[in-house]
Design a protein around this motif. Structure first.
Motif, short mmCIF file in Angstrom:
data_model
loop_
_atom_site.label_atom_id
_atom_site.label_comp_id
_atom_site.label_asym_id
_atom_site.label_seq_id
_atom_site.Cartn_x
_atom_site.Cartn_y
_atom_site.Cartn_z
N TYR A 177 65.95 20.20 8.51
CA TYR A 177 66.77 20.65 9.64
C TYR A 177 67.06 19.48 10.57
O TYR A 177 68.16 19.32 11.09
CB TYR A 177 66.05 21.76 10.42
N PHE A 178 66.05 18.66 10.77
CA PHE A 178 66.20 17.52 11.68
C PHE A 178 67.24 16.54 11.14
O PHE A 178 68.13 16.09 11.85
CB PHE A 178 64.84 16.84 11.85
N LEU A 179 67.11 16.24 9.84
CA LEU A 179 68.07 15.33 9.21
C LEU A 179 69.49 15.90 9.28
O LEU A 179 70.45 15.19 9.54
CB LEU A 179 67.65 15.10 7.75
N HIS A 180 69.60 17.20 9.06
CA HIS A 180 70.94 17.79 9.00
C HIS A 180 71.53 18.09 10.37
O HIS A 180 72.73 17.98 10.56
CB HIS A 180 70.90 19.08 8.17
N SER A 181 70.67 18.51 11.29
CA SER A 181 71.22 19.04 12.55
C SER A 181 70.68 18.35 13.79
O SER A 181 71.04 18.73 14.90
CB SER A 181 70.94 20.53 12.64
N GLY A 182 69.78 17.37 13.61
CA GLY A 182 69.21 16.68 14.77
C GLY A 182 68.20 17.52 15.52
O GLY A 182 67.81 17.18 16.63
N HIS A 183 67.76 18.61 14.90
CA HIS A 183 66.85 19.54 15.57
C HIS A 183 65.93 20.10 14.50
O HIS A 183 66.41 20.45 13.42
CB HIS A 183 67.68 20.66 16.21
N GLY A 184 64.64 20.21 14.78
CA GLY A 184 63.68 20.57 13.74
C GLY A 184 63.55 22.05 13.42
O GLY A 184 62.69 22.42 12.64
N VAL A 185 64.35 22.87 14.05
CA VAL A 185 64.26 24.30 13.74
C VAL A 185 65.62 24.85 13.34
O VAL A 185 66.65 24.22 13.55
CB VAL A 185 63.69 25.13 14.92
N GLN A 186 65.53 26.05 12.78
CA GLN A 186 66.71 26.74 12.31
C GLN A 186 67.71 26.98 13.46
O GLN A 186 67.29 27.11 14.60
CB GLN A 186 66.21 28.10 11.82
N GLY A 187 68.98 27.02 13.13
CA GLY A 187 69.93 27.55 14.10
C GLY A 187 70.92 26.56 14.70
O GLY A 187 71.80 26.96 15.43
N ARG A 188 70.74 25.26 14.42
CA ARG A 188 71.69 24.29 14.97
C ARG A 188 72.76 23.96 13.92
O ARG A 188 72.51 24.04 12.73
CB ARG A 188 70.97 23.01 15.37
N PRO A 189 73.93 23.52 14.39
CA PRO A 189 74.99 23.16 13.43
C PRO A 189 74.60 21.92 12.63
O PRO A 189 74.02 20.98 13.17
CB PRO A 189 76.19 22.86 14.32
#
Lengths: 482, 1128
Positions: A161-173
């Motif tokens: 999630y972090f790699l994909h969305s810059g945030h370590g949890v579900q729910g970010r683009p």
């Protein structure tokens, strides 16, 4: 910098829906165009900065899920040979807690490192086609290796999630969603963010490609490399005439209803979507059909390889090229399932695991770069090859490596990136980034920069806050930009 | 060692003067080594060992908020400054640092004040820290954020902090238009903008709009016609009431609420582990909305449903419904193997606070995790004040179906038990009087016999008292032991000598027993019947821990089993019969086989220092340690939060050091068929010794100083025995100075009937009492509800305040934040209770003085009725949210909702549905209106809405005749396809049509959401989502065109239509289908269009227009038209 959500702006609902409805226009771009007016209206909006021009038009992200070991591929550490078999607490010093907490001895790489190409960058023989081993052409002089990536999460899902969305949890683009939100797509018949599934759905599932709080139009559409490419893209009616009869009825009903309800944006957009859907039924199978490519191309990628996984990834890489040719903005490739769900996650049997995975992706990846280059597309296509984190320089158990988020490698190619360089470094062990450490946010900022987007301006208002891919972080790594 | 001088050695030497010199030297050498600690390790040491101790024990009095004795300890600049008591810290010089002498209690200044000394290891850590230079990271002194001013923040948006009041009805232009008070406000606002409301819509459109809004399914042609033909003046009221009474209503509105609670039945993340039995919460919601429980009750149940003194019971089954509401807290995403377990706890807590504050209060409190809120009147302390409520409670699977029923039985059982205990004690003690009275003479006689040297064993065969004294010769714990020693001695002097030596030995043993608990931290002490901190799930451990001296009822064979010598929480086998329903789902990970529900003892939560937990227990249990409330227990490094023991009375260790947790509580799950007694739970550096404490009377006996010691001993023994028996008779053992000693004397009496005979009559009486008790027990067992399902729920713990974390960093705790609702609320007061205080919080949320609760829910209902809230940002009423379009209306409705409607959501919906505003047409009225109000903020017309994913699917099934109206039950598995794939996939794929069940009953697996649902914007369940996206994308058209479910249901529909006898013409069929799907009659043009298409289809299939293929294609195409999924 505030860019309110589209529905909250003075932009008319109709304009918004028309853009969203087309599914492929660019809301953010529409903001930029409308921004003067908006600034005048409430003073809260700033234009997305366009003070640098785009180097890349699209991105192909080769996601090596499970974590390729940096010290067995791109990051050469002779000390691991010298201290092989020693207690890492004695040699490396204090060790961070690891996922499995089963720390073995310092483990040298089973692969051989050499300087490669004209540039003389170090790389092992794990990927012979990419590095140009055994007389193969290689693409080492095209790529820019970053040896100082860091992550914040030592386990797959959060790190993905972090790699994909810059945030370590579900729910970010996902970054693909952000890019499409920022730039739109250049193809009217295809979504802007496509994920080509070779079989390995990453930890964290499809939410890695989510549009999060952005409108759903930006979410990554999962196309299967084998089997049905996209949900519901194959018509129930095999016969075109039957499709047309039914479509005729729907058109008439919709037209009639528009007459009685008056001109309503949502209904008009839905009608456009219906037409686009019909076109996608044609465009997607056409995209996926590689039979028209030359035999030489097939062989270059390995489409006819004896290794079924190489075959799958070859198909993916070739389709990825066809996607960027058709103006798809962000393409992500998921690796084939070479051994169940183990992906690159070599907690044991490092040699077997990495050889199996490398055999699947090596030739197609090299071919993708060569093919894009000879077609003049490499300059405008940014290739990113990497994982959610790296692996430990000491063994887990006897012959595996555990997760290591403190220092690992990725490489970029094309799209305005310097060629044949190595950037950043880890310590003597390949354990922790010590020279020019690169955070995920920096990588994201750099990718957006190469696409002509200023990461601090690409925002979306959600839950009372203007949120961006890089959160409150991120520095563009200018040193690697050509 | 630059800081050291000669004095250092002297002082060091004095400080450790009791340690041999060689060790001193070693200590100096090792401290040299520690000097070379690398900075990184110093930082690590500081954050792990020093800062948390300061934060937990010191900051509340010497921190940012309070500086007793003008001393602050939250930054090194304060610590090194000279104060009243010298320098708290002098780097490099622990012996001169007053913090150390205060911690060691060396002088008058003893810290933490009024509390026991901190463990020796902690003090040693501080010494080491100071010796190593008192490392402190380079960080600024914490300040109350100077830019944050609460009053200013409140004044920025005063409206949201003032409770709603009834508003005067505004003047308006058209007195005929308003139907009810809502319309007054709407019309007045339109007047302000010189706008007129558009025309009213036609009756079928209104009815379809209402039907979908209330039930989430399209109406049938028959329903529409009935309403159209209903000429009664109150036809609308009748229609609204009928729909509100439908069970489909709860299924529709429960789903809205599930969006807020990020409802899911799995934990997502890598393996998507099951949240066992989560779906009972979904059923709870459906029932709650259908039965129309008041919203304030509904909120109270969510926050504190487990704490209500009178929970709401299912009228039929008696199941506790209130407790099930608390399950929402655990429906979030959870990580199965976090490396940093405390960080993970903070993340889980953050999600709960986000859901709680947005859903109930419309506030984004989670924005204040790392700093004071950037825009709203919410401080960082407010965030951590809410965290405390969550930290103070834990997870459990509650036997909600049977708990209340069995509670009554437990009470009856406890009453019976107490009464029989009392009866047995008084009968037995009365019967003992003759033998106890004779005791002195018996002993004198026995001593005479014993003094006769050359006594053979055979001589004492029939002399039990002689035998008993002789046996006591080698049993130091025996009440006769001093006597047995004394009578062997030839002279009084020698007796004196022997007894003095014996007394010393007893005293030493006594000291050892006391010292065994030196330096340990007691987490739970069940020895003295304390109910404070005694927490259990179920009734297995009785109403309180059993105290020393309590009588234990035995079996009819042995009516008195004994007297308790070691107080403990004791498992009562009465409850062994409890079972779980065979279909009950099991927890995921290693916890799955842990049947704790209904038989679990829970300790208070404690701060971990050593991380080594020891239990003084006997029997068997399965143990779960809630280490930083970590639950998944599937990861490799946290498996030691589970343990198991089966032992004689002993100290058992559960080592939590590897988890690196900061706080923990312990749960003991009793095992049916096995005993369990828990006396003490402690935290210590090493296992405490198990030393039997000698009876005080033995010491007293040895210290007797009389001319004839033996005679005096006999008198003393007789007197002491008499005393114990009297205490038993008076039921007063607990009040004894030495109840354990009395208990041991009484147990000796009970086990020596040859010394203390009772009459047969007494024996019979005792047996019949035991029999009666057995019969009563058997009767009560028969009344028990044995089998239960369980639901996810909160369990209350001891009150724990979270520390404010510097920049949200769990490694940097600062001062404590007492549990309370955010301070900006006008009625905010801190919690005063030993428990979590959630009841207090719940009451403050539903208090009429709370300015937000009613407004937020009224706005949500409005949003679902009109497709847009009065405040459009339904989850955020704060500064970055949107301002209300009709603030007076919202306040008026909120006030009416609390007072006139008594928090009844159905009455609120009724009010809205019957307004003129809800009757407006969606047709744009005029170009002018569209120019002035393009977003329709003023509601000059109705907005066109798209059906939600569930409404589309449910309507498809309803139209095809395949909708299965079965309610409740376990989720129907999701159908796994090429597009619903990934790790942790459910083992079974579900049917394409979900058995025809409504969408709310289809499994919600975080990582496996059905494609059709997500295509139509079903929200990813990660946090509160009160306002779903409504996207308009080609994938939706593709779904309606090609999704296999739609295609399949089109065939079912076509079959039903073509088989219908009533629909005997093509026109009739077309008309019926049009009305079924679009809610209105087709005109001639449309009918002709349809007939043409039917003909083309027949031609294509080379068949006639009665062929099912023709109708299948026709029905299928109808689903793709806008009129189906749009609501006008």
């Amino acid at each position: 910098m505030l860019t309110p959500a589209p529905t909250h702006t003075g932009m008319s609902r109709r304009d918004f829906l028309r853009n969203a409805g087309a599914g492929l226009g660019s809301i953010a771009l529409a903001h930029m165009l409308a921004s003067d007016e908006l600034n005048a209206a409430d003073g809260s909006l700033n234009v997305i900065s366009t003070d640098f021009s785009a180097k890349a038009k699209s991105v192909i992200f080769l996601f090596m899920e499970g974590a390729v070991s940096q010290i067995d591929s791109w990051d050469y550490k002779p000390d691991l040979i010298k201290y092989n078999g020693k207690d890492p607490r004695q040699t490396i010093g204090k060790l961070e807690k690891t996922q499995f907490d089963s720390i073995g001895t310092v483990l040298q790489s089973p692969w051989q490192f050499k300087q490669r190409g004209e540039s003389g960058n170090w790389a092992s023989n794990l990927f012979p086609h990419i590095v140009g081993d055994n007389g193969l052409q290689g693409v080492m002089d095209e790529i820019c290796i970053i040896n100082s990536l860091t992550s914040k999460f030592p386990e797959h899902t959060s790190a993905n999630y972090f790699l994909h969305s810059g945030h370590g949890v579900q729910g970010r683009p996902s970054m693909g969603a952000w890019v499409t939100y920022g730039l739109g797509s250049e193809n009217n018949d295809l979504p802007g963010f496509l994920v080509l599934n070779g079989g390995q759905i990453p930890s964290g599932g499809l939410d890695n490609f989510s549009s999060g709080f952005l409108p759903a139009v930006y979410q990554g559409s999962l196309l299967n490399a084998n089997g049905t490419p996209l949900a519901n893209v194959n018509p129930n009616e095999k016969d075109l005439q039957l499709q047309q009869i039914k479509r005729g009825l729907v058109r008439k009903l919709n037209a009639h209803s528009l007459q009685t309800t008056g001109s309503v944006d949502a209904l008009e957009s839905a009608i456009e979507n219906y037409e686009l859907a019909a076109r996608m039924q044609v465009a997607i199978p056409e995209l996926m059909d590689i039979s028209g490519e030359t035999e030489e191309t097939h062989n270059l990628y390995g489409v006819n390889s004896k290794n079924g996984h190489t075959k799958t990834f070859a198909r993916q890489c070739l389709i990825a090229r066809r996607m960027v040719e058709r103006g798809v903005r962000f393409v992500e490739l998921l690796i084939p399932m070479t051994n169940g769900y183990s992906r690159w996650d070599a907690h044991g049997d490092l040699t077997g695991n990495h050889n199996r995975n490398a055999a699947a992706v090596d030739q197609p990846t090299a071919a993708l770069i060569l093919d894009l280059k000879r077609r003049g597309l490499l300059d405008e296509t940014l290739i990113v090859f990497g994982s959610e984190f790296g692996r430990t320089p000491f063994a887990q158990g006897r012959d595996g490596r555990d997760h290591n988020e403190y220092g690992f490698s990725m490489w970029l190619a094309g799209g305005g990136v310097k060629q044949g360089i190595t950037y950043g470094a880890t310590d003597n062990w390949g354990y922790k980034a010590v020279e020019n450490p690169v955070e995920m946010h920096d990588l994201h900022a750099t990718i957006l920069y190469l696409l002509g987007l200023n990461h601090t301006n690409l925002t979306y208002r959600f839950s009372g806050r203007d949120i961006r891919l890089t959160d409150v972080h991120g520095d563009v790594i200018h040193d690697i930009i050509a | 060692m630059p800081h050291r001088n000669d004095n250092f050695y002297i002082r060091t030497f004095r400080f450790i003067h009791c340690i041999p010199r060689a060790i001193v030297v070693l200590a100096l050498i090792s401290s040299t080594l520690t000097d070379s600690l690398r900075a990184e390790e110093k930082a690590d040491f500081f954050e792990k060992k020093i800062r948390p101790v300061l934060a937990i024990h010191c900051f509340s009095c010497h921190g940012l908020n309070k500086q007793e004795s003008e001393l602050r300890l939250d930054h090194i600049s304060f610590l090194t400054k000279k104060g009243f008591y010298g320098n708290p810290v002098i780097p490099g010089k622990p012996e001169q640092s007053t913090i150390i002498s205060a911690m060691k209690h060396l002088d008058d200044l003893q810290m933490p004040e009024g509390k026991p000394k901190l463990p020796a290891t902690v003090i040693a850590d501080f010494q080491k820290w100071i010796t190593d230079g008192a490392y402190w990271p380079n960080e600024p002194v914490a300040k109350g954020d100077s830019s944050f001013n609460l009053t200013e923040r409140i004044e920025r948006l005063p409206w949201i902090w003032q409770h709603p009041k009834p508003q005067p009805l505004p003047d308006y232009s058209d007195s005929n238009w308003p139907e009810n008070e809502i319309d007054h406000f709407i019309l007045a606002k339109l007047d302000e903008h010189h706008l007129q409301p558009t025309e009213f819509t036609d009756r079928p459109t209104w009815y379809r709009r209402l039907h979908i809004a209330l039930l989430g399914i399209v109406p049938t042609p028959k329903q529409i016609e009935e309403f159209e033909n209903d000429s009664r003046p109150d036809a609308r009221e009748i229609a609204v009431d009928a729909l509100l009474a439908s069970p489909r209503f709860g299924e529709r509105w429960a789903r809205h609420w599930m969006d807020l609670m990020r409802y899911s039945e799995t934990r997502g993340h890598e393996s998507d582990f099951l949240i066992a039995n989560a779906w009972h919460y979904r059923n709870y919601l459906i029932d709650a909305f259908n039965s129309g429980i008041p919203y304030d009750q509904f909120v109270k149940e969510h926050i504190a449903g487990d704490l209500l003194t009178q929970p709401r019971l299912d009228p039929v089954t008696g199941a506790n419904q209130s407790v099930v509401a608390t399950g929402w807290a655990f429906l979030g995403e959870e990580v199965h193997a976090p490396v940093n377990i405390r960080q993970d706890e903070c993340d889980r807590t953050d999600n709960k606070i986000d859901v709680l504050s947005k859903s109930f209060l419309g506030l984004t409190v989670a924005c204040a995790r790392c700093h004071d809120h950037k825009f709203d009147a919410i401080t960082q302390q407010d965030y951590y004040a809410l965290s405390g409520f969550i930290l103070s409670s834990s997870f459990r699977q509650v036997r909600f179906e049977t708990a209340e029923h069995n509670r009554n039985i437990s009470q009856a059982y406890e009453v019976a038990k107490a009464s029989y205990k009392k009866d047995l004690a008084s009968r037995f003690s009365a019967a003992l009087t003759p033998s106890v009275n004779r005791m002195r003479e018996e002993l004198v006689a026995a001593v005479d016999v014993l003094k006769n040297k050359g006594l053979q064993d055979s001589d004492i065969k029939d002399q039990p008292w002689v035998a008993e004294i002789r046996a006591a010769r080698n049993d130091t714990a025996h009440i006769f032991h001093p006597l047995a020693i004394a009578i062997e001695q030839p002279t009084q002097d020698e007796i004196r000598q022997q007894l003095d030596a014996l007394a010393k030995a007893y005293e030493q043993q006594n000291d050892l027993a006391t010292a065994a608990l030196d330096g340990v931290e007691i987490i739970a002490d069940y020895r003295n019947g304390e109910t404070d901190g005694f927490m259990q799930d179920g009734y297995t451990f009785g109403s309180m821990p059993e105290r020393v001296g309590e009588l234990v009822i035995g079996s009819p064979e042995k009516p008195i089993a004994g007297i308790i010598e070691h107080g403990a929480a004791i498992k009562d086998p009465f409850w062994d019969v409890l079972q779980l329903h065979p279909a009950n789902e099991k927890d995921s990970g290693n916890l799955q086989a842990f049947a704790r529900a209904g038989r679990m003892l829970r300790t208070p939560k404690t701060t971990l220092d050593s991380g080594r937990i020891f239990y003084l227990v006997s029997g068997a249990a399965e143990v779960y340690a809630g280490a930083d409330s970590y639950l998944m227990v599937a990861g490799p490094i946290h498996k030691n939060v589970r343990a198991k023991f089966d032992t004689k009375r002993a100290w058992v260790e559960q080592n939590l050091t590897k988890t690196d947790a900061h706080r923990a509580h312990v749960e003991f799950g009793a095992i049916p068929g096995k005993p369990l007694r828990v006396e003490l739970v402690v935290q210590a550096e090493k296992k405490p010794a198990l030393v039997a404490r000698p009876s005080s009377f033995l010491i007293d006996a040895c210290r007797i100083n009389e001319t004839n010691i033996s005679v005096a001993l006999i008198n003393f023994i007789a007197m002491r025995t008499q005393q114990s028996v009297t205490l038993l008779a008076d039921n007063a053992l607990a009040q004894s100075d030495h109840p354990a000693d009395d208990a041991s004397i009484l147990n000796w009496i009970i086990n020596k009937p040859e010394l203390f005979p009772v009459t047969d009559q007494t024996k019979n009486e005792l047996v019949s009492l035991a029999n009666e008790f057995q019969q009563q027990t058997d009767k009560l067992v028969l009344q028990l509800k044995i089998q239960s399902r369980t639901a996810v729920s909160l369990m209350d713990g001891n009150g724990v305040n979270e520390n404010v974390l510097n920049r949200g960093n769990p490694q940097q705790p600062t001062h404590e934040a007492p549990r309370m609702i955010p301070t900006a609320f006008p009625h905010a007061t801190p919690v005063e209770t030993n428990g979590s205080g959630r009841m207090h919080l719940a009451n403050q949320i539903v208090d009429e003085q709370n300015p937000l609760t009613a407004r937020v829910i009224v706005n949500r209902v409005w949003h679902h009725m009109f497709g847009q809230g009065i405040v459009r940002s339904v989850d955020n009423f704060g500064f970055l949210g949107q301002r209300p379009s009709h603030p007076e209306l919202l306040d008026h409705l909120a006030w009416q909702f609390m007072h006139d409607d008594q928090w009844d959501i159905k009455r609120l919906i009724r009010r809205i549905a019957l307004s003129s505003t809800f009757r407006l047409s969606s047709q744009p009225s005029s170009t002018k209106a569209e120019m002035i109000d393009p977003e329709n903020t003023l509601l000059h017309r109705a907005s066109v809405k798209r059906m939600e994913a569930e409404a589309i699917r449910d309507s498809v099934l309803a139209v095809s005749g395949q909708l299965n109206l079965q309610m409740h039950g376990a989720p129907v598995p999701v159908q796994l396809t090429e597009f619903v794939v990934g790790r942790g996939a459910p083992s079974k794929s579900g049917p394409l049509d979900g058995n025809g069940r409504r969408s709310i009953y289809i499994a919600v697996r975080r990582n496996f959401l059905p494609t059709l649902m997500t295509t139509f914007d079903f929200p990813i369940p990660f946090t509160t989502r009160g306002n779903r996206n409504v996207t308009n994308v080609p994938a939706q058209s593709l779904a309606l065109m090609n999704d296999p479910l739609i295609y399949q249901q089109a065939l079912k529909w076509a079959e039903a239509i073509s088989h219908s006898k009533e629909l005997d013409t093509t026109d009739a069929k077309v008309q019926e289908m049009h009305k079924r799907l679009y809610g209105k009659a087709a005109n001639e043009v449309v009918i002709n269009n349809c007939k043409q298409v039917l003909q083309s289809l027949a031609d294509f299939h080379n068949t006639d227009s009665n062929d099912i293929k023709v109708w299948h294609d026709f029905a299928h195409a109808l689903f793709s038209a806008n009129d189906f999924i749009y609501i006008y």
